[in-house]
Write a protein that holds these residues in place. Sequence first.
Motif, mmCIF file in Angstrom:
data_model
loop_
_atom_site.group_PDB
_atom_site.id
_atom_site.type_symbol
_atom_site.label_atom_id
_atom_site.label_comp_id
_atom_site.label_asym_id
_atom_site.label_seq_id
_atom_site.Cartn_x
_atom_site.Cartn_y
_atom_site.Cartn_z
ATOM 1 N N ILE A 1 0.847 -1.214 0.000
ATOM 2 C CA ILE A 1 0.000 0.000 0.000
ATOM 3 C C ILE A 1 0.874 1.254 0.000
ATOM 4 N N MET A 2 2.039 1.159 0.654
ATOM 5 C CA MET A 2 2.923 2.329 0.693
ATOM 6 C C MET A 2 3.380 2.749 -0.705
ATOM 7 N N ASN A 3 3.376 1.803 -1.627
ATOM 8 C CA ASN A 3 3.780 2.148 -2.992
ATOM 9 C C ASN A 3 2.851 3.170 -3.648
ATOM 10 N N SER A 4 1.649 3.268 -3.068
ATOM 11 C CA SER A 4 0.704 4.247 -3.643
ATOM 12 C C SER A 4 0.841 5.615 -2.959
ATOM 13 N N LEU A 5 1.850 5.714 -2.100
ATOM 14 C CA LEU A 5 2.049 6.918 -1.290
ATOM 15 C C LEU A 5 2.108 8.198 -2.122
ATOM 16 N N HIS A 6 2.818 8.122 -3.230
ATOM 17 C CA HIS A 6 3.019 9.346 -4.009
ATOM 18 C C HIS A 6 1.801 9.695 -4.862
ATOM 19 N N ILE A 7 0.754 8.886 -4.784
ATOM 20 C CA ILE A 7 -0.437 9.181 -5.596
ATOM 21 C C ILE A 7 -1.456 9.984 -4.788
ATOM 22 N N HIS A 8 -1.959 9.403 -3.715
ATOM 23 C CA HIS A 8 -3.057 10.086 -3.018
ATOM 24 C C HIS A 8 -2.625 10.937 -1.842
ATOM 25 N N LEU B 1 3.449 20.954 8.688
ATOM 26 C CA LEU B 1 4.329 19.789 8.847
ATOM 27 C C LEU B 1 3.737 18.795 9.846
ATOM 28 N N PHE B 2 3.171 19.322 10.915
ATOM 29 C CA PHE B 2 2.548 18.471 11.940
ATOM 30 C C PHE B 2 1.407 17.648 11.317
ATOM 31 N N TYR B 3 0.617 18.318 10.506
ATOM 32 C CA TYR B 3 -0.505 17.642 9.838
ATOM 33 C C TYR B 3 0.024 16.559 8.893
ATOM 34 N N THR B 4 1.084 16.895 8.149
ATOM 35 C CA THR B 4 1.674 15.935 7.207
ATOM 36 C C THR B 4 2.155 14.691 7.964
ATOM 37 N N GLY B 5 2.878 14.959 9.044
ATOM 38 C CA GLY B 5 3.372 13.837 9.854
ATOM 39 C C GLY B 5 2.227 13.016 10.412
ATOM 40 N N GLY B 6 1.218 13.706 10.915
ATOM 41 C CA GLY B 6 0.060 13.026 11.497
ATOM 42 C C GLY B 6 -0.657 12.164 10.472
ATOM 43 N N LEU B 7 -0.760 12.698 9.255
ATOM 44 C CA LEU B 7 -1.480 11.972 8.204
ATOM 45 C C LEU B 7 -0.732 10.694 7.810
ATOM 46 N N VAL B 8 0.588 10.792 7.662
ATOM 47 C CA VAL B 8 1.366 9.614 7.258
ATOM 48 C C VAL B 8 1.378 8.581 8.401
ATOM 49 N N LEU B 9 1.490 9.070 9.639
ATOM 50 C CA LEU B 9 1.467 8.131 10.765
ATOM 51 C C LEU B 9 0.101 7.457 10.898
ATOM 52 N N PHE C 1 -1.824 6.832 8.394
ATOM 53 C CA PHE C 1 -1.773 5.875 7.292
ATOM 54 C C PHE C 1 -1.074 4.594 7.756
ATOM 55 N N ALA C 2 0.074 4.791 8.425
ATOM 56 C CA ALA C 2 0.831 3.643 8.935
ATOM 57 C C ALA C 2 0.002 2.863 9.951
ATOM 58 N N GLY C 3 -0.627 3.600 10.857
ATOM 59 C CA GLY C 3 -1.413 2.969 11.908
ATOM 60 C C GLY C 3 -2.550 2.133 11.344
ATOM 61 N N VAL C 4 -3.268 2.690 10.379
ATOM 62 C CA VAL C 4 -4.409 1.959 9.796
ATOM 63 C C VAL C 4 -3.906 0.716 9.071
ATOM 64 N N CYS C 5 -2.784 0.856 8.323
ATOM 65 C CA CYS C 5 -2.224 -0.294 7.595
ATOM 66 C C CYS C 5 -1.917 -1.440 8.562
ATOM 67 N N VAL C 6 -1.244 -1.115 9.644
ATOM 68 C CA VAL C 6 -0.777 -2.155 10.567
ATOM 69 C C VAL C 6 -1.918 -2.666 11.448
ATOM 70 N N ILE C 7 -2.715 -1.736 11.980
ATOM 71 C CA ILE C 7 -3.767 -2.136 12.927
ATOM 72 C C ILE C 7 -4.825 -3.018 12.243
ATOM 73 N N PHE C 8 -5.166 -2.678 11.009
ATOM 74 C CA PHE C 8 -6.142 -3.522 10.296
ATOM 75 C C PHE C 8 -5.463 -4.726 9.643
ATOM 76 N N LEU D 1 8.815 1.318 10.706
ATOM 77 C CA LEU D 1 8.747 2.615 11.395
ATOM 78 C C LEU D 1 9.670 3.620 10.705
ATOM 79 N N LEU D 2 10.907 3.187 10.407
ATOM 80 C CA LEU D 2 11.862 4.078 9.735
ATOM 81 C C LEU D 2 11.352 4.453 8.335
ATOM 82 N N ALA D 3 10.724 3.479 7.669
ATOM 83 C CA ALA D 3 10.190 3.745 6.320
ATOM 84 C C ALA D 3 9.106 4.819 6.379
ATOM 85 N N PHE D 4 8.266 4.733 7.398
ATOM 86 C CA PHE D 4 7.205 5.741 7.509
ATOM 87 C C PHE D 4 7.772 7.111 7.900
#
Lengths: 310, 280
Positions: free
Chosen positions: B70-77, B121-129, B131-138, B171-174
């Motif tokens: 799913i991270m591969n679609s990062l640069h799209i949406h 920047l805070f919003y950007t970080g929050g959004l990517v994290l 994204f990470a959380g939803v990927c892993v938690i689900f 974690l480092l990737a995110f």
Amino acid sequence: MEVSFRKEVVLQTKGLSKKFGKRWAVRNLNISIHRGDVFSFLGPNGAGKSTTIRMILTLLMPSSGSIEIFGEDLHKNRNAVLSRVGGIVEKPDFYLYLSAYKNLEILGSMTRNLRSHEIMEVLDLVGLTSRASEKVKTFSHGMKQRLGIAQALLTKPELIILDEPTAGLDPQGMKEVRNLIKELSVESGRTIFLSTHLLSEVEQVATRMAVINRGELIAQGSVSELLDREPTDYTLQVSPYDLALEVVRKLPWVKVLSSERGQMEVHVEGGRASDLNRFLMTNDIEVASFYPHRTLEDFFLKITKGKTDL
Amino acid sequence: MKLFWFEIFKAFSRWRTYISFTVIALIVILTEVVMKLSAGEIVYRMLKPFQRDFLISGNILNAWFVTAFIMNSLHIHIPFLITLVAGDMVSSEATSGTIRFLLIRPPSRGRIITAKYLTALFYTGGLVLFFAGVCVIFGLPLFGSGDLIIHHYGKFDIAFIPESEIPLRILLAFIAAIWSMTVVASIAFLFSTLAENSIGPIIGTMAVVIVFLVLGNLPLDFFRTLKPYLFTTYMNLWQQFLSIPIPWPEIGRSAIILGLHNVSLFLIAFFVFRRKDIKS
């Protein structure tokens, strides 16, 4: 003591100019506002009033000239100076998705730490206490205007700059705002810079005024000095009427235009309106009203000798 | 600091801010459900190129693989969702007129623009994290854990990352993904200081991202020479953390280039905003 207090210059512009492209919006403006003044900045739409206010509030950078507030150069001591100034520029726009209280908390806290009761006090002053927790998007234009005044007063500034504060208000709202301005000036000694295109507003609240047209200062001085210096027609309601008519007809600088029972219309030479009022009172004539027939258009045509954009 | 918290409060009081989080949750959950339903086909396609050379067993289609996929679609949406807020930070205040109330207050324009940038920047970080959380938690309950098998597109290589190393690498990737996305936020933020409405910065930023991505991927010599100068070239920085061994010098170089983009874009926004005449 009072004389020296009133002479302190709170705001002064020197050669203030602003050019947009090839057009001068404001050119070589020199105005002085003294402590305790309700200073009215009068001019037709597009005269340069808002541009001047925007420069005073640092929204626009002057093309040339300087602004001193409380004796300090505005651009060198911006933060210190603006912490003592409150204002509204044109229409009051707020964060519509936040409550009135939260808007004031955010905006006011940018100047200093505010306590809840201070916010509620200004909301009370403008009659919005009961709407404090409602989102601003539910407010009418008049309510936003009052909230705008509240935010200008929030940090108890010494100088309050109000750009057309009665715009869009109903007559009752206009009256309330004018009363508030008078209260602020008389009771708490604040200095008020009021921009308007309503001559009646100037007459009712201002002590001094400046007139601007096409970006240039046309006149500056006390309201009575400027407004009464041109011949003007007045409507008088006097008692006893017959005695008043008799004595007024004897005055060479007054011409009676019409008269009905209890009311007369007169034409008074420039600068003699206060003399007429005084004359009637010394002759034991009660003056119930003394109303000038003046419109902004007339005033401008007279003061600019017809060179106006009105 | 107070200005920063006010900006955060304002940003998170608007429903627009939550669109991005909702969209991300929907995309991730939908993708994971579809992948679960098509697990057999995906595994078959994954292993097809290597079936003759390798014997692969175990839980291949696990949560980590799905997350990397799913991270591969990062640069799209994600860039689009970032611009929705970052591109709106200053321009929305100009549109609504609230900028006048902000700028007649004692804090300098420099402090106000910095607070707004940090919020972006805070919003950007929050959004990517998120994204990470939803990927892993689900992903974990749906697919379980396991070693990560990564096949880099266009290369005949395959990387096996043991399960014990994966959480740290992901974690480092995110974190790297956040760093990449801050450049998009910086572009949107710069456009936001130049515009009087929010549409321009959003469209402008997306145009830059799309054009750069296209230019960087055109198989012509001229565009290949341009590639090192396009920030989009370094946006897949996160993938480096799923390589064996981790190419630290390359990561450092990409991170510095992206960082320089951020600093330059912010400085331009800072000076533009400080001198800007507020006519609205």
